[in-house]
Design an enzyme around this catalytic site. Structure first.
Site, mmCIF file in Angstrom:
data_model
loop_
_atom_site.group_PDB
_atom_site.id
_atom_site.type_symbol
_atom_site.label_atom_id
_atom_site.label_comp_id
_atom_site.label_asym_id
_atom_site.label_seq_id
_atom_site.Cartn_x
_atom_site.Cartn_y
_atom_site.Cartn_z
ATOM 1 N N GLY A 116 0.821 -1.223 0.000
ATOM 2 C CA GLY A 116 0.000 0.000 0.000
ATOM 3 C C GLY A 116 0.842 1.255 0.000
ATOM 4 O O GLY A 116 2.066 1.210 0.124
ATOM 5 N N GLY A 118 2.581 3.638 1.484
ATOM 6 C CA GLY A 118 3.145 3.795 2.829
ATOM 7 C C GLY A 118 3.670 5.195 3.067
ATOM 8 O O GLY A 118 3.792 5.647 4.203
ATOM 9 N N ARG A 119 4.017 5.861 1.983
ATOM 10 C CA ARG A 119 4.478 7.245 2.146
ATOM 11 C C ARG A 119 4.040 8.111 0.975
ATOM 12 O O ARG A 119 4.716 9.058 0.595
ATOM 13 C CB ARG A 119 5.980 7.306 2.329
ATOM 14 C CG ARG A 119 6.761 6.633 1.241
ATOM 15 C CD ARG A 119 8.185 6.979 1.418
ATOM 16 N NE ARG A 119 9.017 6.213 0.511
ATOM 17 C CZ ARG A 119 10.282 6.449 0.326
ATOM 18 N NH1 ARG A 119 10.850 7.430 0.972
ATOM 19 N NH2 ARG A 119 10.983 5.709 -0.490
ATOM 20 N N ASP A 150 8.139 5.361 8.441
ATOM 21 C CA ASP A 150 7.783 6.668 8.999
ATOM 22 C C ASP A 150 6.986 7.527 8.020
ATOM 23 O O ASP A 150 6.606 8.650 8.340
ATOM 24 C CB ASP A 150 9.056 7.411 9.447
ATOM 25 C CG ASP A 150 10.035 7.615 8.283
ATOM 26 O OD1 ASP A 150 9.716 7.248 7.139
ATOM 27 O OD2 ASP A 150 11.142 8.143 8.534
ATOM 28 N N GLY A 151 6.781 7.005 6.806
ATOM 29 C CA GLY A 151 6.005 7.766 5.824
ATOM 30 C C GLY A 151 6.748 8.961 5.254
ATOM 31 O O GLY A 151 6.174 9.775 4.535
ATOM 32 N N ARG A 208 -1.181 0.422 -9.819
ATOM 33 C CA ARG A 208 -0.060 -0.491 -10.062
ATOM 34 C C ARG A 208 -0.563 -1.902 -10.339
ATOM 35 O O ARG A 208 -1.705 -2.227 -9.979
ATOM 36 C CB ARG A 208 0.811 -0.534 -8.785
ATOM 37 C CG ARG A 208 1.355 0.807 -8.399
ATOM 38 C CD ARG A 208 1.428 0.984 -6.878
ATOM 39 N NE ARG A 208 1.695 2.388 -6.547
ATOM 40 C CZ ARG A 208 2.904 2.900 -6.412
ATOM 41 N NH1 ARG A 208 3.960 2.136 -6.506
ATOM 42 N NH2 ARG A 208 3.072 4.183 -6.157
ATOM 43 N N ASP A 277 4.674 -4.092 -7.416
ATOM 44 C CA ASP A 277 4.015 -2.905 -6.846
ATOM 45 C C ASP A 277 4.617 -1.609 -7.384
ATOM 46 O O ASP A 277 4.085 -0.526 -7.115
ATOM 47 C CB ASP A 277 4.082 -2.927 -5.316
ATOM 48 C CG ASP A 277 5.502 -3.108 -4.803
ATOM 49 O OD1 ASP A 277 6.099 -4.154 -5.087
ATOM 50 O OD2 ASP A 277 6.014 -2.191 -4.131
ATOM 51 N N ASN A 278 5.696 -1.706 -8.139
ATOM 52 C CA ASN A 278 6.273 -0.514 -8.759
ATOM 53 C C ASN A 278 6.004 -0.471 -10.261
ATOM 54 O O ASN A 278 6.618 0.317 -10.980
ATOM 55 C CB ASN A 278 7.784 -0.467 -8.503
ATOM 56 C CG ASN A 278 8.100 -0.203 -7.047
ATOM 57 O OD1 ASN A 278 7.281 0.359 -6.317
ATOM 58 N ND2 ASN A 278 9.273 -0.608 -6.602
ATOM 59 N N ASP A 287 7.918 5.210 -9.331
ATOM 60 C CA ASP A 287 8.680 4.969 -8.103
ATOM 61 C C ASP A 287 10.188 4.945 -8.366
ATOM 62 O O ASP A 287 10.825 3.896 -8.500
ATOM 63 C CB ASP A 287 8.246 3.663 -7.415
ATOM 64 C CG ASP A 287 6.978 3.878 -6.596
ATOM 65 O OD1 ASP A 287 6.378 4.960 -6.716
ATOM 66 O OD2 ASP A 287 6.593 2.972 -5.847
HETATM 67 P P1 AMP Z 1 9.398 0.923 -2.543
HETATM 68 O O1 AMP Z 1 10.487 -0.071 -2.463
HETATM 69 O O2 AMP Z 1 9.849 2.353 -2.354
HETATM 70 O O3 AMP Z 1 8.572 0.764 -3.765
HETATM 71 O O4 AMP Z 1 8.438 0.658 -1.268
HETATM 72 C C1 AMP Z 1 7.843 -0.573 -0.987
HETATM 73 C C2 AMP Z 1 6.753 -0.386 0.035
HETATM 74 O O5 AMP Z 1 7.280 0.184 1.221
HETATM 75 C C3 AMP Z 1 5.630 0.524 -0.413
HETATM 76 O O6 AMP Z 1 4.426 0.029 0.097
HETATM 77 C C4 AMP Z 1 6.010 1.831 0.200
HETATM 78 O O7 AMP Z 1 4.892 2.664 0.398
HETATM 79 C C5 AMP Z 1 6.607 1.397 1.505
HETATM 80 N N1 AMP Z 1 7.566 2.361 2.053
HETATM 81 C C6 AMP Z 1 8.793 2.679 1.570
HETATM 82 N N2 AMP Z 1 9.393 3.606 2.329
HETATM 83 C C7 AMP Z 1 8.539 3.887 3.336
HETATM 84 C C8 AMP Z 1 8.563 4.756 4.465
HETATM 85 N N3 AMP Z 1 9.613 5.552 4.711
HETATM 86 N N4 AMP Z 1 7.494 4.763 5.276
HETATM 87 C C9 AMP Z 1 6.434 3.980 5.044
HETATM 88 N N5 AMP Z 1 6.346 3.140 4.017
HETATM 89 C C10 AMP Z 1 7.375 3.087 3.160
HETATM 90 MG MG MG Z 2 7.099 1.523 -4.550
#
Ligand code: AMP
Ligand code: MG
Length: 517
Positions: A116, A118-119, A150-151, A208, A277-278, A287
């Site tokens: 989901g 997350g940030r 931490d979002g 996605r 998811d990307n 992303d």
């Molecule tokens: P990513 O590898 O950046 O595509 O992230 C994979 C998952 O981790 C996604 O669901 C992002 O929303 C979540 N995510 C990445 N960094 C953070 C963060 N700092 N805080 C919360 N969720 C994160």
């Molecule tokens: Mg991502």
């Protein structure tokens, strides 16, 4: 379908034209954004309301005025304190309904379950001269899907995402866009303490592959169908007239993804984290994390230092995209209901990708009349580039100039030849290439001029991003803005920025780019 290739859809503005801040209603101003209602956004199965978390002392780090104008937003948004606060997550513009969406996905080939936004927090969709666009804040604090995160996003990664999105746009490669970055002195804890920033991202949709996987994995087939119908209606309406619209949707996504892969390969772009998811359902680059535009060509290049197995190495990207499309197909199976139709749609990749790659690489070589031998010519060239680890961008740019000048300069190809360690193998290839150009029956000058329009002088090399980041950390944001301007028109000469078109310095190879930021 690029971000701005959607036919504009006429929809009523759904919300009053005022802004709401800490319960005060303010006068209409440049903060009036044409928000519009969307059924999917009101549906609790897909999205949850989620307020951004404020950041202290926000300041602008970068603006993208080209995108601002394309969105039909007024020029004074950059001077508005309220917009600065709104795009940092400190106040909510009236009519905006901040939300985070749920998705799942396969990470590094393994089912990861629910992920989901997350940030990322979507502020809502606005009506623009280029169709409906979703406005998202990345790094505006935790959401219901943040898990242990931490979002937040740090300044460093926000600058990389901002510049890379717009570099892709400049290269005519489908991508999500970036409108601005705001920064704050608020500390964010990563491998070291950094500061927080928020990127405002823009795309017709941030949906996605993982969104589909989520509802399929949970057996929520009504939600899966509603999601697919929404995507078809908004973005793939040609599928509506097909007897199996979901198979048609899959095939359309296969086609767009194949195009995207050909684009990436042709400019030497490594995404770094091609998890499902990307992967954008619209075939957009999405992303930006540990991505890299390659310096020296290496088919096995791995840009993400966390990718110890090299799953997402440069040469594997098309194959991984295909793998991800299978995951999408699996998720769509309850709707497609026919294995034959799903397989047929998937098999389209085997035709669409090589075709798209031939087109891209043919254009880079200045070839407009395809010949059967072109693929061998290209593959042999890639081997030469690999053997001498030739700088990928500089090679193509020099080749373009050499072709353009070859009619009146006997030594026109010397700057290209200089790039190779094994010069005799280059000479042999050059002879074949010149013979091939003869078949074009066009003046070399015209061929070269065309090549200069597809072989960029500038890409966002890691070290350029790093220099901009270092200066930004000391409060100087000018290089970000200069890079943005250059990368928006990377085929132009920009003589004053000549050094940005040069070889990467030695320290560039020691830059360590990993997932977390
Ligand atoms: P990513 O590898 O950046 O595509 O992230 C994979 C998952 O981790 C996604 O669901 C992002 O929303 C979540 N995510 C990445 N960094 C953070 C963060 N700092 N805080 C919360 N969720 C994160
Ligand atoms: Mg991502």
């Amino acid at each position: 379908m690029g971000v701005f290739e959607n036919p504009a859809k006429k929809q009523a503005y759904g919300f009053p034209q005022t802004i709401r801040s800490m319960n005060h209603v303010l006068e209409p101003s440049c903060t009036d954004w044409p928000w519009q209602a969307s059924q999917l956004r009101c549906d609790a199965r897909f999205q949850r309301p989620c307020s951004p978390t404020p950041l202290a002392q926000p300041h602008w780090v970068a603006h993208n005025d080209v995108l601002r104008a394309a969105l039909g937003l007024p020029p004074d948004i950059w001077t508005s304190e309220r917009v600065l606060h709104a795009l940092t997550g400190n106040l909510v513009l009236s009519g905006s309904q901040p939300q985070a969406s749920v998705y799942s996905g396969h990470q590094f080939g393994v089912w990861a379950g629910q992920l989901g936004d997350g940030r990322a927090i979507s502020l809502g969709e606005i009506s623009t001269p280029h169709g409906t666009q979703d406005i998202q804040l990345k790094g505006a604090g935790p959401t219901p899907y943040s898990r242990r995160g931490d979002g937040r996003a740090v300044l460093r990664s926000s600058i990389r995402e901002f510049l890379a999105s717009e570099a892709m746009q400049g290269l005519n490669i489908p991508t999500t866009r970036a409108l601005c970055i705001s920064g704050s002195p608020t500390p964010v804890y990563r491998e070291e303490v950094e500061t927080a920033a928020v990127v405002t991202r823009v795309a017709p949709s941030f949906i996605r592959f993982g969104h589909f996987e989520h509802f399929a994995a949970h057996g929520e087939l009504d939600a899966l169908q509603d999601l697919a119908d929404h995507v078809i209606q908004q973005h793939f309406d040609q599928a509506l007239s097909e007897s199996n619209r979901y198979a048609a949707l899959l095939q359309a996504v296969v086609a767009q993804t194949a195009q995207l892969m050909a684009h990436w390969q042709s400019v030497g772009f490594c995404h770094g984290v091609m998890n499902t998811d990307n992967m954008s359902i619209l075939g957009l680059t999405l992303d930006y994390g540990p991505f890299q535009f390659m310096d020296a060509f290496d088919a096995n290049h791995i840009c993400n230092h966390s990718d110890s197995q090299g799953r997402y190495a440069y040469a594997r990207q098309p194959q991984i995209a295909n793998w991800n499309l299978y995951a999408l197909a699996q998720a769509l199976m309850p709707l497609i209901r026919s294995q034959d139709l799903a397989l047929h749609a998937l098999q389209h990749f085997q035709i669409a990708y090589p075709q798209a790659l031939d087109e891209r690489m043919g254009a880079k070589l200045g070839l407009t009349q395809p010949q059967e031998s072109d693929r061998a010519l290209m593959q042999d060239l890639m081997q030469l580039l690999q053997a001498s680890r030739v700088d990928y961008t500089i090679f193509w740019r020099r080749l373009s100039h050499s072709v353009a000048e070859s009619a009146h300069c006997r030594l026109a190809f010397e700057p290209v030849r200089d790039l190779f360690i094994q010069r005799e193998t280059w000479d042999a290839w050059q002879t074949r290439y010149l013979a091939r150009l003869d078949i074009e029956h066009r003046p070399h000058q015209a061929i070269g001029a065309g090549m200069l329009q597809v072989n960029p002088k500038f890409v966002l090399r890691n070290h350029l991003g790093e220099l901009a980041i270092r200066r930004a950390k000391s409060g100087d944001f000018a290089m970000i803005q200069d890079l943005l301007n250059v990368l928006h028109t990377p085929f132009d000469e920009h003589a004053q920025f000549e050094s940005w078109a040069g070889f990467a310095p030695e320290w560039a190879s020691s830059l360590d780019i990993s997932c977390s930021s």
